[in-house]
Design an enzyme around this catalytic site. Structure first.
Site, PDB file in Angstrom:
ATOM      1  N   HIS A 169      18.804   7.492 -24.982  1.00 31.47           N
ATOM      2  CA  HIS A 169      17.855   8.646 -25.534  1.00 31.47           C
ATOM      3  C   HIS A 169      16.355   8.312 -25.398  1.00 31.47           C
ATOM      4  O   HIS A 169      15.478   9.092 -25.812  1.00 31.47           O
ATOM      5  CB  HIS A 169      18.113   8.919 -27.063  1.00 31.47           C
TER       6      HIS A 169
HETATM    7  C1  UD1 Z   1      13.876   9.708 -32.786  1.00 36.37           C
HETATM    8  C2  UD1 Z   1      13.131   8.464 -32.954  1.00 36.37           C
HETATM    9  C3  UD1 Z   1      13.650   7.212 -32.368  1.00 36.37           C
HETATM   10  C4  UD1 Z   1      15.029   7.198 -32.880  1.00 36.37           C
HETATM   11  C5  UD1 Z   1      15.794   8.460 -32.602  1.00 36.37           C
HETATM   12  C6  UD1 Z   1      17.319   8.287 -32.830  1.00 36.37           C
HETATM   13  C7  UD1 Z   1      10.637   8.734 -33.299  1.00 36.37           C
HETATM   14  C8  UD1 Z   1       9.510   8.327 -32.349  1.00 36.37           C
HETATM   15  N1  UD1 Z   1      11.756   8.636 -32.375  1.00 36.37           N
HETATM   16  O1  UD1 Z   1      13.697   9.890 -31.391  1.00 36.37           O
HETATM   17  O2  UD1 Z   1      13.057   6.031 -32.720  1.00 36.37           O
HETATM   18  O3  UD1 Z   1      15.632   6.109 -32.197  1.00 36.37           O
HETATM   19  O4  UD1 Z   1      15.325   9.371 -33.115  1.00 36.37           O
HETATM   20  O5  UD1 Z   1      17.865   9.551 -32.616  1.00 36.37           O
HETATM   21  O6  UD1 Z   1      10.496   8.764 -34.421  1.00 36.37           O
HETATM   22  N2  UD1 Z   1      16.572  17.434 -31.436  1.00 36.37           N
HETATM   23  C9  UD1 Z   1      17.416  18.217 -31.754  1.00 36.37           C
HETATM   24  N3  UD1 Z   1      18.003  18.411 -32.864  1.00 36.37           N
HETATM   25  C10 UD1 Z   1      17.745  17.475 -33.802  1.00 36.37           C
HETATM   26  C11 UD1 Z   1      16.814  16.634 -33.424  1.00 36.37           C
HETATM   27  C12 UD1 Z   1      16.305  16.385 -32.100  1.00 36.37           C
HETATM   28  O7  UD1 Z   1      17.906  19.165 -30.751  1.00 36.37           O
HETATM   29  O8  UD1 Z   1      18.437  17.274 -34.801  1.00 36.37           O
HETATM   30  C13 UD1 Z   1      15.900  17.422 -29.950  1.00 36.37           C
HETATM   31  C14 UD1 Z   1      14.520  18.272 -29.930  1.00 36.37           C
HETATM   32  O9  UD1 Z   1      14.432  18.901 -28.702  1.00 36.37           O
HETATM   33  C15 UD1 Z   1      13.629  17.163 -29.787  1.00 36.37           C
HETATM   34  C16 UD1 Z   1      14.117  15.982 -29.191  1.00 36.37           C
HETATM   35  O10 UD1 Z   1      15.669  16.194 -29.478  1.00 36.37           O
HETATM   36  O11 UD1 Z   1      12.181  17.631 -29.290  1.00 36.37           O
HETATM   37  C17 UD1 Z   1      13.693  14.628 -29.608  1.00 36.37           C
HETATM   38  O12 UD1 Z   1      13.903  14.217 -31.069  1.00 36.37           O
HETATM   39  P1  UD1 Z   1      12.651  13.508 -31.922  1.00 36.37           P
HETATM   40  O13 UD1 Z   1      12.938  13.561 -33.212  1.00 36.37           O
HETATM   41  O14 UD1 Z   1      11.290  13.933 -31.339  1.00 36.37           O
HETATM   42  O15 UD1 Z   1      12.798  12.134 -31.352  1.00 36.37           O
HETATM   43  P2  UD1 Z   1      14.355  11.472 -30.864  1.00 36.37           P
HETATM   44  O16 UD1 Z   1      14.246  11.382 -29.294  1.00 36.37           O
HETATM   45  O17 UD1 Z   1      15.527  11.834 -31.529  1.00 36.37           O
END
Ligand code: UD1
Length: 371
Positions: free
Chosen positions: A209
């Site tokens: 991811h």
């Molecule tokens: C975040 C953390 C990362 C961790 C990861 C574990 C930061 C900078 N990154 O990354 O260190 O390893 O979590 O999962 O804090 N989304 C959903 N549902 C959710 C959450 C996210 O659909 O419940 C989607 C959204 O489109 C979002 C994307 O996933 O834009 C990324 O989510 P985000 O929290 O920005 O970062 P992660 O890649 O999950």
């Protein structure tokens, strides 16, 4: 009655939940603390958040900020705005943050501006790669923290090099391993292997991811091409993070991925099912930080698809190997794992399931005994 020490414990994203769970349990052994859970809502899907609270028996958050997804700066700013109000209202003695996600840094910044003590659990890890958002979160959080709780001795050394006073650094061990060891017996009862038609050590488990891997079509394509090779020999199980799912669709790669018969994609799965899959797998291929540690604790071979790691002890002592985007290396190492030729490894010091006990001792000494 003696006033209790009020500590806000911040969680935001999936990897935070397994770090806070053992701590919440340990607080209960002490009368002197009033722990409060604040969930920022950085992760909000049921299978990225609620499922973990249920399975890990974490008390419901006292306060939820519901910030959701956004660009890094906007997400950080939204958390800060809401968390400041929480701190004004609750008036905590300390804010405890875990790991390195945006919620960790955002809440540390707020606490520091308000003169509230900051406790960072999993302090001192460094990849020395500032293109990683987590590295910035780690640097900022550690620069602000008053109590830095480290998972391994290399983390202590990193902090000392940065000029952090030794009096602030406490080597407590790896909190996530507390959760792993506590829940393994329960995870063993999971039915996931039957559901996916798997047998012990006849599959590889994959998670990916990181933006550096999945946000660029060239990189994710390269990785899937290597999986195409590997799945000719062994099944690959790939629970897919929302970020990765979105990117595969955006790059038009779904059809290609679905055409690989032995590459099996699933929704993100809960903690217990995941541990069952990990502890029975032949090999894990990942770009997660936490999974590098869990495989080391389980002595399961792990290949990390990153150029570096903030957890070098998983390579020097543990069962982890770093390959970056060198897919030839990945395929060769996979063969080594399949042929039972993986290196010997050991479990690092204080990855023993007792870290939460050591954390609470540090907190008691700091807040209760010294007053
Ligand atoms: C975040 C953390 C990362 C961790 C990861 C574990 C930061 C900078 N990154 O990354 O260190 O390893 O979590 O999962 O804090 N989304 C959903 N549902 C959710 C959450 C996210 O659909 O419940 C989607 C959204 O489109 C979002 C994307 O996933 O834009 C990324 O989510 P985000 O929290 O920005 O970062 P992660 O890649 O999950």
């Amino acid at each position: 009655m003696v006033k209790k020490v009020k500590i806000i414990n911040v969680v935001g994203a999936r990897p935070n939940f397994m770090k806070i769970a053992p701590l919440m349990k340990e607080y209960r052994k002490y009368d002197s603390f009033e722990p409060i859970i604040v969930h920022t809502g950085q992760h909000y899907d049921a299978n990225m958040s609620d499922l973990f609270f249920n399975q890990l028996q974490i008390p419901k958050p006292n306060i939820s900020l519901g910030v959701g997804s956004d660009s890094h700066s906007k997400q950080t700013a939204k958390i800060m705005e809401k968390f400041e109000d929480v701190c004004l209202d609750v008036q905590p003695d300390a804010v405890l943050v875990v790991g390195d996600v945006n919620s960790t840094m955002a809440c540390s910044l707020v606490a520091s501006k308000m003169g509230i003590k900051i406790i960072h659990l999993e302090a001192g890890l460094r990849s020395y790669d500032r293109t990683m958002p987590e590295e910035i979160n780690r640097l900022v959080t550690d620069a602000l923290a008053d109590i830095l709780l480290t998972p391994s001795k290399d983390a202590d050394e990193n902090l000392l090099k940065e000029g952090v006073s030794p009096s602030k650094i406490f080597f407590v061990g790896n909190i996530m391993i507390d959760t792993l060891f506590q829940f393994l017996p329960l995870a063993e009862k999971s039915n996931i292997m039957n559901e996916l038609n798997l047998e012990k050590e006849n599959y590889i488990l994959v998670t990916l991811h990181r933006p550096s891997n999945v946000d660029f079509k060239e990189n994710i394509s390269k990785i899937i091409n290597a999986f195409e090779e590997i799945q000719k020999d062994i099944k690959i199980i790939f629970p897919i993070h929302p970020r990765t799912r979105n990117k595969l669709a955006e790059f038009g790669l779904n059809e290609y991925v679905n055409s690989l018969k032995n590459l099996i994609l699933t929704e993100p799965i809960g903690y217990l099912d995941f541990q069952k899959l990990m502890s029975n797998s032949k090999l894990v291929i990942t770009d997660s930080g936490g999974i590098q540690e869990e495989t080391t604790a389980l002595k399961i071979p792990c290949i990390t698809v990153r150029e570096n790691t903030e957890r070098p002890i998983t390579v020097t002592e543990g069962s982890n190997e770093i390959v970056g985007l060198d897919m030839e290396k990945m395929v060769n190492l996979t063969q080594k794992a399949l042929n039972n030729q993986w290196k010997e490894s050991k479990i690092p010091l204080f990855w023993d399931g007792k870290t939460s006990q050591r954390v609470l001792k540090v907190l008691e000494d700091y807040f209760v005994k010294k007053g």
